[in-house]
Design a protein around this motif. Structure first.
Motif, short mmCIF file in Angstrom:
data_model
loop_
_atom_site.label_atom_id
_atom_site.label_comp_id
_atom_site.label_asym_id
_atom_site.label_seq_id
_atom_site.Cartn_x
_atom_site.Cartn_y
_atom_site.Cartn_z
N ALA A 41 64.85 16.21 44.81
CA ALA A 41 64.05 15.05 45.22
C ALA A 41 64.76 13.75 44.85
O ALA A 41 64.51 12.72 45.44
CB ALA A 41 62.68 15.11 44.56
N ARG A 42 65.64 13.83 43.87
CA ARG A 42 66.36 12.65 43.40
C ARG A 42 67.84 12.99 43.28
O ARG A 42 68.21 14.12 43.07
CB ARG A 42 65.83 12.20 42.06
N VAL A 43 68.66 11.98 43.39
CA VAL A 43 70.10 12.12 43.24
C VAL A 43 70.46 11.52 41.89
O VAL A 43 69.91 10.49 41.50
CB VAL A 43 70.84 11.39 44.37
N GLU A 44 71.38 12.14 41.19
CA GLU A 44 71.84 11.60 39.91
C GLU A 44 73.28 11.13 40.03
O GLU A 44 74.12 11.82 40.59
CB GLU A 44 71.74 12.66 38.81
N TYR A 45 73.53 9.95 39.48
CA TYR A 45 74.88 9.43 39.39
C TYR A 45 75.23 9.31 37.92
O TYR A 45 74.51 8.65 37.17
CB TYR A 45 75.00 8.05 40.07
N TYR A 46 76.30 9.96 37.51
CA TYR A 46 76.76 9.88 36.13
C TYR A 46 77.97 8.97 36.08
O TYR A 46 78.96 9.21 36.75
CB TYR A 46 77.14 11.27 35.59
#
Length: 89
Positions: A15-20
């Protein structure tokens, strides 16, 4: 079988995208895109609205701390960048 694969793909989509990475670098990139006219919110360059909208679907995770940055923190970075007060890293 194809129907089952498509259903599995649909259910596995986050549902969400993660950027590290470095949140200041992300903010600089967003400011640059907004200034170039490539990123708009309803046709306007409303920096805070754009950042808040993006953070509703993208989690910016600070690579050094492992914490998700709040939309408010990213909006603060925008203000500092636009004022020339955020040093390069």
């Amino acid at each position: 079988m194809i129907k089952q694969i498509r259903q599995t793909e649909k259910n596995d989509t986050p549902a969400r995208v993660e950027y590290y990475g470095n949140p200041k670098a992300v903010t600089r990139m967003l400011v640059k895109l907004i200034e170039q006219g490539k990123l708009r919110y309803n046709g306007e360059d409303n920096y805070s609205r754009i950042i808040r909208t993006l953070t509703s679907v993208v989690d910016v995770v600070n690579e050094s701390t492992g914490r998700i940055m709040s939309g408010e923190s990213l909006v603060s970075y925008v203000k500092w960048i636009r004022a020339g007060e955020l040093p390069e890293e």
